[in-house]
Write a protein that holds these residues in place. Structure first.
Motif, mmCIF file in Angstrom:
data_model
loop_
_atom_site.group_PDB
_atom_site.id
_atom_site.type_symbol
_atom_site.label_atom_id
_atom_site.label_comp_id
_atom_site.label_asym_id
_atom_site.label_seq_id
_atom_site.Cartn_x
_atom_site.Cartn_y
_atom_site.Cartn_z
ATOM 1 N N LEU A 10 40.790 45.307 36.712
ATOM 2 C CA LEU A 10 40.082 46.846 37.335
ATOM 3 C C LEU A 10 38.676 47.577 36.740
ATOM 4 C CD1 LEU A 10 43.896 47.800 35.727
ATOM 5 C CD2 LEU A 10 43.419 47.997 37.946
ATOM 6 N N GLU A 11 38.488 46.792 35.425
ATOM 7 C CA GLU A 11 37.354 47.211 34.892
ATOM 8 C C GLU A 11 36.248 46.841 35.789
ATOM 9 O OE1 GLU A 11 36.925 46.838 30.199
ATOM 10 O OE2 GLU A 11 36.750 44.891 30.949
ATOM 11 N N THR A 12 36.525 45.779 36.804
ATOM 12 C CA THR A 12 35.021 45.061 38.026
ATOM 13 C C THR A 12 35.550 46.643 39.179
ATOM 14 O OG1 THR A 12 35.154 42.623 37.134
ATOM 15 C CG2 THR A 12 34.115 43.219 38.968
ATOM 16 N N LEU A 13 36.756 46.357 39.248
ATOM 17 C CA LEU A 13 36.367 47.581 40.583
ATOM 18 C C LEU A 13 36.078 48.532 39.927
ATOM 19 C CD1 LEU A 13 38.115 47.844 42.813
ATOM 20 C CD2 LEU A 13 40.271 48.512 42.384
ATOM 21 N N ALA A 14 36.777 49.633 39.067
ATOM 22 C CA ALA A 14 35.825 50.629 38.543
ATOM 23 C C ALA A 14 34.416 50.633 38.591
ATOM 24 C CB ALA A 14 36.231 50.916 36.960
ATOM 25 N N SER A 15 33.785 48.906 38.226
ATOM 26 C CA SER A 15 32.120 49.355 38.034
ATOM 27 C C SER A 15 31.356 49.364 39.307
ATOM 28 C CB SER A 15 31.936 48.251 36.892
ATOM 29 O OG SER A 15 32.019 46.819 37.309
ATOM 30 N N ILE A 16 32.209 49.619 40.722
ATOM 31 C CA ILE A 16 31.636 48.940 41.398
ATOM 32 C C ILE A 16 31.059 50.070 42.559
ATOM 33 C CG2 ILE A 16 32.121 48.108 44.168
ATOM 34 C CD1 ILE A 16 33.800 45.756 42.786
ATOM 35 N N PRO A 20 36.484 39.910 53.457
ATOM 36 C CA PRO A 20 35.092 39.693 53.135
ATOM 37 C C PRO A 20 34.481 40.818 52.084
ATOM 38 C CG PRO A 20 35.879 39.739 55.691
ATOM 39 C CD PRO A 20 37.060 39.719 54.836
ATOM 40 N N THR A 21 35.278 42.079 51.686
ATOM 41 C CA THR A 21 34.206 43.243 51.529
ATOM 42 C C THR A 21 35.373 42.648 49.885
ATOM 43 O OG1 THR A 21 35.245 45.141 52.866
ATOM 44 C CG2 THR A 21 35.491 45.432 50.616
ATOM 45 N N GLU A 22 35.924 42.294 49.444
ATOM 46 C CA GLU A 22 36.189 42.001 48.379
ATOM 47 C C GLU A 22 35.478 41.184 47.328
ATOM 48 O OE1 GLU A 22 41.106 42.359 47.536
ATOM 49 O OE2 GLU A 22 40.373 40.839 48.547
ATOM 50 N N ARG A 23 34.852 39.836 48.573
ATOM 51 C CA ARG A 23 33.714 38.387 48.292
ATOM 52 C C ARG A 23 32.566 39.198 47.728
ATOM 53 N NH1 ARG A 23 36.187 32.993 49.881
ATOM 54 N NH2 ARG A 23 37.739 33.395 51.251
ATOM 55 N N LYS A 24 32.641 40.838 48.253
ATOM 56 C CA LYS A 24 31.145 41.099 48.634
ATOM 57 C C LYS A 24 30.964 41.455 46.717
ATOM 58 C CE LYS A 24 27.425 43.381 50.280
ATOM 59 N NZ LYS A 24 26.879 44.360 52.135
ATOM 60 N N ALA A 25 32.081 42.441 47.173
ATOM 61 C CA ALA A 25 31.950 43.456 45.747
ATOM 62 C C ALA A 25 32.676 42.457 44.651
ATOM 63 C CB ALA A 25 33.319 44.550 46.309
ATOM 64 N N PHE A 26 32.779 41.164 44.496
ATOM 65 C CA PHE A 26 33.395 41.420 43.438
ATOM 66 C C PHE A 26 32.602 39.613 43.670
ATOM 67 C CE2 PHE A 26 38.278 42.778 44.037
ATOM 68 C CZ PHE A 26 37.457 43.056 43.402
ATOM 69 N N ASP A 27 31.336 39.527 43.968
ATOM 70 C CA ASP A 27 30.152 38.269 43.710
ATOM 71 C C ASP A 27 31.203 36.798 44.181
ATOM 72 O OD1 ASP A 27 27.780 37.769 43.929
ATOM 73 O OD2 ASP A 27 27.827 37.561 41.725
ATOM 74 N N LEU A 28 32.165 37.204 44.081
ATOM 75 C CA LEU A 28 33.155 35.540 43.831
ATOM 76 C C LEU A 28 32.132 34.871 45.840
ATOM 77 C CD1 LEU A 28 36.968 37.189 43.556
ATOM 78 C CD2 LEU A 28 34.796 35.999 42.052
ATOM 79 N N ASP A 29 32.046 34.054 45.247
ATOM 80 C CA ASP A 29 31.823 33.334 46.963
ATOM 81 C C ASP A 29 33.215 32.615 47.337
ATOM 82 O OD1 ASP A 29 31.766 31.053 45.439
ATOM 83 O OD2 ASP A 29 30.504 30.704 44.565
ATOM 84 N N ASP A 30 31.987 31.875 48.902
ATOM 85 C CA ASP A 30 33.615 31.374 49.089
ATOM 86 C C ASP A 30 34.380 30.051 48.958
ATOM 87 O OD1 ASP A 30 32.789 33.345 51.047
ATOM 88 O OD2 ASP A 30 31.694 31.430 52.512
ATOM 89 N N GLU A 31 33.570 29.378 47.666
ATOM 90 C CA GLU A 31 33.534 27.864 47.096
ATOM 91 C C GLU A 31 34.828 28.903 46.152
ATOM 92 O OE1 GLU A 31 31.727 24.693 44.130
ATOM 93 O OE2 GLU A 31 30.543 25.803 45.464
ATOM 94 N N ILE A 52 36.080 51.117 47.651
ATOM 95 C CA ILE A 52 35.991 50.077 47.072
ATOM 96 C C ILE A 52 37.807 49.849 46.438
ATOM 97 C CG2 ILE A 52 35.340 50.592 44.820
ATOM 98 C CD1 ILE A 52 35.256 47.150 46.222
ATOM 99 N N TRP A 53 38.387 51.120 46.343
ATOM 100 C CA TRP A 53 39.556 50.840 45.590
ATOM 101 C C TRP A 53 40.289 51.123 47.262
ATOM 102 C CZ3 TRP A 53 40.931 51.234 40.889
ATOM 103 C CH2 TRP A 53 40.055 51.516 40.131
ATOM 104 N N ARG A 54 39.417 51.195 48.025
ATOM 105 C CA ARG A 54 40.877 50.922 49.582
ATOM 106 C C ARG A 54 41.730 49.287 49.616
ATOM 107 N NH1 ARG A 54 37.958 53.188 54.075
ATOM 108 N NH2 ARG A 54 37.925 54.623 52.764
ATOM 109 N N THR A 55 40.778 49.090 48.683
ATOM 110 C CA THR A 55 40.900 47.456 48.946
ATOM 111 C C THR A 55 42.176 47.096 47.987
ATOM 112 O OG1 THR A 55 39.282 46.575 47.031
ATOM 113 C CG2 THR A 55 38.609 46.157 49.317
#
Length: 227
Positions: free
Chosen positions: A64-70, A185-196, A75-78
């Motif tokens: 929730l904190e990461t979501l709010a910081s973006i 894809p939106t979550e991976r980019k927004a949360f900076d979570l790579d494919d690995e 982004i909240w649509r995810t």
């Protein structure tokens, strides 16, 4: 108990009543209420909500904190999309018979949100501890010596890197089943979570998945059971 705490837990009980799950621990209602409030105001949890999540579910708090910081638009649509998928599944199975089905769908989505939060926390640890074996862990003090005549009450390193002696923590009331999470894809980019990172989570869930028919394409996990 302060007035604020009374209101907080009254709302938590109210959530469980509205979704007809009074058999659950009120901590589940409090978690749903925290997500509902964050969605409403588009901000991170504060005050009682923050303190509750710090104790019961740091992973959900991280999400929730990461979501709010973006600052990215929409982004909240995810989060809305994940809850909406759960609501549609409940409706198709005829399980939406409660007063507030959207809150029921939010409760069913909690394991996914927690799983994403765990990924976020793991991502934060990696720069500080590139060698996973160096990540400090907390062990409860059993009062036993270490074999060298010591009493066993020396300083231990806590999970956050502190040298303070850890105390035995009471068991958490929020417990969720293992959940397969496929990041958009939106979550991976927004949360900076790579494919690995996403692939590691998927592989871990597959390793823990019992033998049986492949349910990868199911929109939600099995629902309705008591935690």
């Amino acid at each position: 108990m302060t007035i604020g705490e009374e209101i907080f837990w009254k709302n938590a009980y109210g959530v469980l009543r509205d979704i007809r799950m009074q058999h659950l621990d009120p901590a589940h209602g409090a978690a749903v209420e925290a997500v509902r409030w964050c969605r409403l105001v588009k901000k991170r949890p504060t005050y009682k909500r923050q303190a509750f999540l710090e104790k019961e579910s740091p992973a959900l708090l991280a999400y929730l904190e990461t979501l709010a910081s973006i600052e990215e638009f929409g982004i909240w649509r995810t989060l809305d999309d994940r809850i909406r998928l759960r609501a549609e599944a409940l409706r198709s199975e005829g399980s939406q018979t409660c007063a507030r089905p959207w809150l029921a769908a939010t409760w069913h989505a909690l394991p996914e949100l927690v799983a994403i939060g765990e990924l976020i926390l793991d991502q934060r640890l990696e720069p500080a501890f590139p060698n996973q074996g160096m990540i400090p862990t907390v062990q409860a003090d059993q009062g036993k010596g270490n074999g060298d005549g010591e009493s066993g009450d020396g300083d231990k390193t806590g999970s956050a890197g502190s040298t303070a002696k850890p105390s035995v923590q009471p068991p958490k009331k929020l417990k969720f089943p293992a959940t397969l999470v496929l990041l958009s894809p939106t979550e991976r980019k927004a949360f900076d979570l790579d494919d690995e990172a996403g692939d590691d989570l998927e592989n871990d869930e597959n390793d823990n998945r019992p033998d049986g028919p492949d349910e990868r394409n199911r929109p939600v996990n099995q629902i309705g059971g008591a935690l």
